[in-house]
Motif scaffolding. Sequence first.
Motif, PDB file in Angstrom:
ATOM      1  N   THR A  78       0.864  -1.182   0.000  1.00  0.00           N
ATOM      2  CA  THR A  78       0.000   0.000   0.000  1.00  0.00           C
ATOM      3  C   THR A  78       0.894   1.223   0.000  1.00  0.00           C
ATOM      4  O   THR A  78       1.456   1.592   1.032  1.00  0.00           O
ATOM      5  CB  THR A  78      -0.928   0.004   1.228  1.00  0.00           C
ATOM      6  OG1 THR A  78      -1.694  -1.203   1.237  1.00  0.00           O
ATOM      7  CG2 THR A  78      -1.870   1.193   1.190  1.00  0.00           C
ATOM      8  N   PRO A 101      -2.392  -3.670  -4.986  1.00  0.00           N
ATOM      9  CA  PRO A 101      -2.573  -3.831  -3.544  1.00  0.00           C
ATOM     10  C   PRO A 101      -3.808  -4.676  -3.250  1.00  0.00           C
ATOM     11  O   PRO A 101      -4.662  -4.873  -4.117  1.00  0.00           O
ATOM     12  CB  PRO A 101      -2.742  -2.391  -3.044  1.00  0.00           C
ATOM     13  CG  PRO A 101      -3.277  -1.653  -4.227  1.00  0.00           C
ATOM     14  CD  PRO A 101      -2.635  -2.289  -5.424  1.00  0.00           C
ATOM     15  N   ALA A 145      -3.592   1.380  -6.728  1.00  0.00           N
ATOM     16  CA  ALA A 145      -3.062   2.027  -5.524  1.00  0.00           C
ATOM     17  C   ALA A 145      -4.019   3.099  -5.021  1.00  0.00           C
ATOM     18  O   ALA A 145      -4.236   3.245  -3.815  1.00  0.00           O
ATOM     19  CB  ALA A 145      -1.687   2.626  -5.824  1.00  0.00           C
ATOM     20  N   LYS A 148      -7.079   1.453  -3.357  1.00  0.00           N
ATOM     21  CA  LYS A 148      -6.787   0.937  -2.021  1.00  0.00           C
ATOM     22  C   LYS A 148      -6.799   2.073  -0.991  1.00  0.00           C
ATOM     23  O   LYS A 148      -7.399   1.946   0.086  1.00  0.00           O
ATOM     24  CB  LYS A 148      -5.423   0.238  -2.021  1.00  0.00           C
ATOM     25  CG  LYS A 148      -4.913  -0.205  -0.640  1.00  0.00           C
ATOM     26  CD  LYS A 148      -5.772  -1.285  -0.024  1.00  0.00           C
ATOM     27  CE  LYS A 148      -5.287  -1.684   1.372  1.00  0.00           C
ATOM     28  NZ  LYS A 148      -4.050  -2.492   1.357  1.00  0.00           N
ATOM     29  N   ASP A 212      -1.172   4.037   6.272  1.00  0.00           N
ATOM     30  CA  ASP A 212      -2.149   4.133   5.184  1.00  0.00           C
ATOM     31  C   ASP A 212      -2.885   5.473   5.219  1.00  0.00           C
ATOM     32  O   ASP A 212      -3.137   6.083   4.176  1.00  0.00           O
ATOM     33  CB  ASP A 212      -3.148   2.980   5.259  1.00  0.00           C
ATOM     34  CG  ASP A 212      -2.515   1.634   4.893  1.00  0.00           C
ATOM     35  OD1 ASP A 212      -1.367   1.639   4.407  1.00  0.00           O
ATOM     36  OD2 ASP A 212      -3.167   0.604   5.104  1.00  0.00           O
TER      37      ASP A 212
END
Length: 390
Positions: A78, A101, A145, A148, A212
Amino acid sequence: MIAFLGQGRMGVPMARRLVEAGHKVTTWRRGSGVTVAEAVDGAELVITMLSDPAAVREVLTAALPGLRPGATVVEMSTIGPEAVRELRALLPASVGLVDAPVLGSVGPAADGSLVVLAGGDVSGCREVLSVLGGVRETGPLGSGAAMKIAVMSAIVPAQVLVAETLAYGAAHGVDRDVLLDVLAGTPLGQIAERLRTPATETRYSLGLAAKDLELAAWEGASMATAARQRLQHARAAGLGDRDLTAVAEHVGGAPAGRTPAGRTVPLNLSTIPATNGAYSHAVRVGDMLYVSGQAAFDEQGKVVAPGSLKDQAEHIFAVTTRILADQGATWQDVAFIRTYLTDMDDILQLRDVRTRYVTGTPPASTTVEVSKLFRPGLVMEMDLIVALPR
């Protein structure tokens, strides 16, 4: 042949799935004694599953000499769409790149039920990815990406919201189980059940969740920004390796926006070479981070490239970047750098490395020549003071 770069909670079961499906898989992890270039040599498919953008860049840079023309890199960490674009610029044009991801934790990784969010041309890797779970093609390179991060910017703040809801209830005499039962009948029911009994086994670590949200909290994203702040301080309080559900126990005791005054939190990342036990790599005090003198040691505790300033500087800056990233910081947040050199004539080599990391307005700094460092072969050591972003 598939080269799988990265182990950890997710990487091990994913690599095992590929082996069980009949694929020839070589694995690489830090401390294995095998270089990244050796691990990817001859591989048609190179899969990366690492902790953060800095780690992915570091590992793929090291892999470049071994990447064969026509190979495809499948980036499954991630890291966000901007980092994917940087990887495309880093890799040779003859090497393909797919960002893929996943949604899911350790259990789905083991039984092959992950959701793979794949961006780019997956024609050469769709069969392999389907071993790991359902493949959802999201569009051009970088879209996996972005998807996610978009999903996590909803899921993670929702868990922080429920944790705060439980803390409010406790402060006002509301029975916790009754509150959770009521929440079970709302759209937040599944998340509330996760926090009913915080997981003893780490499925999705609080530290990774904070990372994240550091990628997701774009300007104007008020919910993600507030949740990020909560998780950053929970991580600083030592909960980074715990499952994200541990945020429920943290919220009741730590005010949003600050670490308890005067508390020192030692930080020793599992993803960089360990110390000798006499010091911590860094210590956080409130919004300040003090990084110990970093020297060039590998996972076995041996000096990296004895006598080579350039190689040792590369190693030190890469490790320090990961320490900063663990706390949501970058080199732009560094207030002071102190560097020790055994030969001041090496300062131009140091500058060549440093200017690739320290861009923009430079921090305060001091460079000192010393007669020797604490281990033969070491020619550089560096410590920092960092003002962590709020």
